[in-house]
Write an enzyme that holds these catalytic residues in place. Structure first.
Site, mmCIF file in Angstrom:
data_model
loop_
_atom_site.group_PDB
_atom_site.id
_atom_site.type_symbol
_atom_site.label_atom_id
_atom_site.label_comp_id
_atom_site.label_asym_id
_atom_site.label_seq_id
_atom_site.Cartn_x
_atom_site.Cartn_y
_atom_site.Cartn_z
ATOM 1 N N CYS A 34 0.907 -1.130 0.000
ATOM 2 C CA CYS A 34 0.001 -0.184 0.054
ATOM 3 C C CYS A 34 0.809 1.274 -0.034
ATOM 4 O O CYS A 34 0.184 2.398 -0.148
ATOM 5 C CB CYS A 34 -0.959 0.148 1.270
ATOM 6 S SG CYS A 34 0.033 -0.134 2.863
ATOM 7 N N CYS A 103 -1.527 -4.996 7.071
ATOM 8 C CA CYS A 103 -1.135 -3.699 7.728
ATOM 9 C C CYS A 103 -0.443 -3.901 9.240
ATOM 10 O O CYS A 103 0.549 -3.138 9.612
ATOM 11 C CB CYS A 103 -2.273 -2.819 7.984
ATOM 12 S SG CYS A 103 -3.432 -2.585 6.663
HETATM 13 FE FE1 FES Z 1 -1.234 0.316 4.267
HETATM 14 FE FE2 FES Z 1 -2.955 -0.670 5.978
HETATM 15 S S1 FES Z 1 -3.332 0.045 3.925
HETATM 16 S S2 FES Z 1 -0.905 0.024 6.077
#
Ligand code: FES
Length: 154
Positions: A34, A103
């Site tokens: 992400c 995450c």
């Molecule tokens: Fe990136 Fe949770 S979406 S750390």
């Protein structure tokens, strides 16, 4: 998406947010899935983590897992902190939705990176104590065959 009460508590009221200016070890990792970033600061006295703070450009799940992870390693020995996995953090938070499990890896990896930095500053080869810091390894259990939650040192 359903979050447990503990996740919501640590997201709304995160513990140990901030930085330690005279930290003994700092770890910064990024999550390639992400692009989010986590930074952890450790104060270590006689092998005990006496203080820990974190800062993140991450989502709510990253905030909650980091908050819980810092609580779990505070006042613990380095050896105990190294045993904290993202799975242990998830259990302490009563879980996360599968899509957010990646995450939780940020906090675990940032703690390891900070301890690595601590040993390096002390002119101790961290690899002797920690083994190879394989930041491409994955302890995430939401994946079947393809892991997508690796963290990389940045
Ligand atoms: Fe990136 Fe949770 S979406 S750390």
């Amino acid at each position: 998406m359903n979050y447990s009460e503990k996740v919501m508590d640590h997201f709304v009221n995160p513990r140990n947010v901030g930085e330690i200016l005279d930290a003994d070890g700092i770890g910064e990792v990024g999550n390639p899935k992400c692009g989010d970033i986590m930074k952890i600061y450790l104060k270590i006295d006689k092998n005990i983590i006496t203080d820990v703070k974190f800062k993140t450009f991450g989502c709510g799940a990253a905030v909650a897992t980091s908050s819980m992870a810092t609580e779990l390693i505070k006042n613990k020995s380095i050896e105990e902190a190294l045993k904290i996995t993202n799975r242990a953090v998830l259990e302490a938070l009563d879980g996360l939705p599968p899509v957010k499990v990646h995450c939780s890896v940020l906090a675990e990896q940032a703690i390891k990176a900070a301890i690595w930095d601590y040993y390096t500053r002390k002119n101790i080869n961290p690899e002797i104590i920690m083994g190879k810091f394989d930041n491409t390894s994955c302890s995430c259990e939401d994946n079947n065959n393809s892991c997508s939650c690796e963290s990389n040192l940045i």
